[in-house]
Design an enzyme around this catalytic site. Structure first.
Site, PDB file in Angstrom:
ATOM      1  CB  ILE A  17      86.461 -10.683  27.649  1.00  9.38           C
ATOM      2  CG1 ILE A  17      87.759 -10.658  26.662  1.00  9.38           C
ATOM      3  CG2 ILE A  17      85.397  -9.968  26.947  1.00  9.38           C
ATOM      4  CD1 ILE A  17      87.825 -11.509  25.485  1.00  9.38           C
ATOM      5  CG  ASP A  40      78.065  -7.758  20.549  1.00 12.51           C
ATOM      6  OD1 ASP A  40      78.686  -6.528  20.526  1.00 12.51           O
ATOM      7  OD2 ASP A  40      77.003  -7.701  19.742  1.00 12.51           O
ATOM      8  CB  THR A 128      81.110 -21.585  22.459  1.00  7.99           C
ATOM      9  OG1 THR A 128      81.569 -20.561  23.330  1.00  7.99           O
ATOM     10  CG2 THR A 128      82.267 -22.001  21.740  1.00  7.99           C
ATOM     11  N   GLY A 129      77.974 -19.669  22.334  1.00  9.86           N
ATOM     12  CA  GLY A 129      76.888 -19.094  23.341  1.00  9.86           C
ATOM     13  C   GLY A 129      75.634 -19.376  22.377  1.00  9.86           C
TER      14      GLY A 129
HETATM   15  N1  AR6 Z   1      83.427 -12.289  28.909  1.00  6.58           N
HETATM   16  C1  AR6 Z   1      83.895 -13.450  28.233  1.00  6.58           C
HETATM   17  N2  AR6 Z   1      83.230 -14.163  27.610  1.00  6.58           N
HETATM   18  C2  AR6 Z   1      81.710 -14.095  27.665  1.00  6.58           C
HETATM   19  C3  AR6 Z   1      81.255 -12.916  28.292  1.00  6.58           C
HETATM   20  C4  AR6 Z   1      82.078 -11.829  29.068  1.00  6.58           C
HETATM   21  N3  AR6 Z   1      81.654 -11.016  29.656  1.00  6.58           N
HETATM   22  N4  AR6 Z   1      79.793 -13.122  28.351  1.00  6.58           N
HETATM   23  C5  AR6 Z   1      79.472 -14.409  27.739  1.00  6.58           C
HETATM   24  N5  AR6 Z   1      80.712 -14.714  27.389  1.00  6.58           N
HETATM   25  P1  AR6 Z   1      77.925 -15.228  23.156  1.00  6.58           P
HETATM   26  P2  AR6 Z   1      78.185 -16.169  19.999  1.00  6.58           P
HETATM   27  C6  AR6 Z   1      81.209 -16.138  26.695  1.00  6.58           C
HETATM   28  O1  AR6 Z   1      76.599 -15.646  23.085  1.00  6.58           O
HETATM   29  O2  AR6 Z   1      77.636 -17.358  20.613  1.00  6.58           O
HETATM   30  C7  AR6 Z   1      75.304 -11.645  20.718  1.00  6.58           C
HETATM   31  O3  AR6 Z   1      74.041 -11.386  20.897  1.00  6.58           O
HETATM   32  C8  AR6 Z   1      79.839 -17.144  26.730  1.00  6.58           C
HETATM   33  O4  AR6 Z   1      80.115 -18.084  27.653  1.00  6.58           O
HETATM   34  O5  AR6 Z   1      78.371 -13.987  23.558  1.00  6.58           O
HETATM   35  O6  AR6 Z   1      79.316 -16.082  19.171  1.00  6.58           O
HETATM   36  C9  AR6 Z   1      75.945 -11.089  19.397  1.00  6.58           C
HETATM   37  O7  AR6 Z   1      75.518  -9.936  18.975  1.00  6.58           O
HETATM   38  C10 AR6 Z   1      80.248 -17.873  25.379  1.00  6.58           C
HETATM   39  O8  AR6 Z   1      81.189 -18.943  25.601  1.00  6.58           O
HETATM   40  O9  AR6 Z   1      78.349 -14.908  21.252  1.00  6.58           O
HETATM   41  C11 AR6 Z   1      75.607 -12.329  18.377  1.00  6.58           C
HETATM   42  O10 AR6 Z   1      74.123 -11.955  17.842  1.00  6.58           O
HETATM   43  C12 AR6 Z   1      80.969 -16.753  24.396  1.00  6.58           C
HETATM   44  O11 AR6 Z   1      81.110 -15.685  25.326  1.00  6.58           O
HETATM   45  C13 AR6 Z   1      75.466 -13.423  19.038  1.00  6.58           C
HETATM   46  O12 AR6 Z   1      75.365 -13.261  20.441  1.00  6.58           O
HETATM   47  C14 AR6 Z   1      80.165 -16.513  23.187  1.00  6.58           C
HETATM   48  O13 AR6 Z   1      78.763 -16.463  23.536  1.00  6.58           O
HETATM   49  C15 AR6 Z   1      77.012 -14.017  18.956  1.00  6.58           C
HETATM   50  O14 AR6 Z   1      76.858 -15.431  19.486  1.00  6.58           O
END
Ligand code: AR6
Length: 183
Positions: A17, A40, A128-129
């Site tokens: 993204i 993030d 979803t992460g």
């Molecule tokens: N571009 C797009 N999507 C991504 C990218 C990217 N560069 N990197 C990961 N994803 P997550 P959450 C996807 O864990 O579950 C953080 O530490 C990934 O595959 O990033 O909302 C925050 O500070 C997944 O499908 O976010 C919070 O503490 C999606 O992004 C916590 O994680 C969300 O995964 C939030 O957890």
């Protein structure tokens, strides 16, 4: 044949993204707004310190961001103009308001986008992460919520779901392409 749920302004792509050229990208942040891992971490790394500086100002003013809410900052060095930081729910089994909170993330992000005259916006697959929201439940919630929003909005021209992993990309493509077939 039923009326399609999916607006043609809704798109799906696989990728990072931080590379997407839209008016605003959405960040899956946490309550502290101070950054973290996943998307993030990627956004703060690629966007530079300006984003964190604005997050700290917001924190000082309102004490972080509640789950389901959203705040907006500059996008620093990213190709986007804004980053909308929203805090998804941590999955605790599904009986703790997780679905409603996830819906609120999409709704509140879109409200902020409209207030800032954003025409194109990219969403990651919020929660979803690290937060473990089941992907097969989160995808229809995300798509239905933005579709509902678009029914009452003519200003947003493009909403892109940017899927990082193949599983999400497949889920989103199936829902969006299927509903387009039914048009
Ligand atoms: N571009 C797009 N999507 C991504 C990218 C990217 N560069 N990197 C990961 N994803 P997550 P959450 C996807 O864990 O579950 C953080 O530490 C990934 O595959 O990033 O909302 C925050 O500070 C997944 O499908 O976010 C919070 O503490 C999606 O992004 C916590 O994680 C969300 O995964 C939030 O957890």
């Amino acid at each position: 044949m039923g009326k399609s749920k999916c607006d043609s302004r809704i798109k799906v792509m696989k990728g990072d993204i931080t590379q997407v050229k839209v008016d605003a990208i959405v960040n899956a942040a946490n309550n502290s707004l101070l950054g973290g891992g996943g998307v993030d971490g990627a956004i703060h790394r690629a966007g530079g310190k300006e984003i964190l500086e604005e997050c700290i100002k917001i924190r000082n003013k309102q004490g972080g961001c509640e789950t389901g809410q959203a705040v907006i900052t500059t996008a620093g060095k990213l190709p986007a103009k804004f980053v909308i930081h929203t805090v998804g729910p941590v999955w605790h089994g599904g009986n703790n308001g997780e679905e409603e909170l996830l819906k609120s993330c999409y709704q509140n992000s879109l409200k902020l986008a409209v207030e800032h005259k954003v025409k194109s916006i990219a969403f990651p697959n919020i929660s979803t992460g690290v937060y473990r929201f089941p992907k097969q439940l989160a995808a229809p919630i995300a798509i239905n919520t933005v579709s509902e929003f678009l029914k009452n909005d003519k200003t947003i021209q493009e909403i892109i779901f940017v899927c990082f992993d193949q599983e999400n990309f497949k889920l989103y493509s199936e829902i969006i392409n299927f509903s387009n077939l039914m048009k």
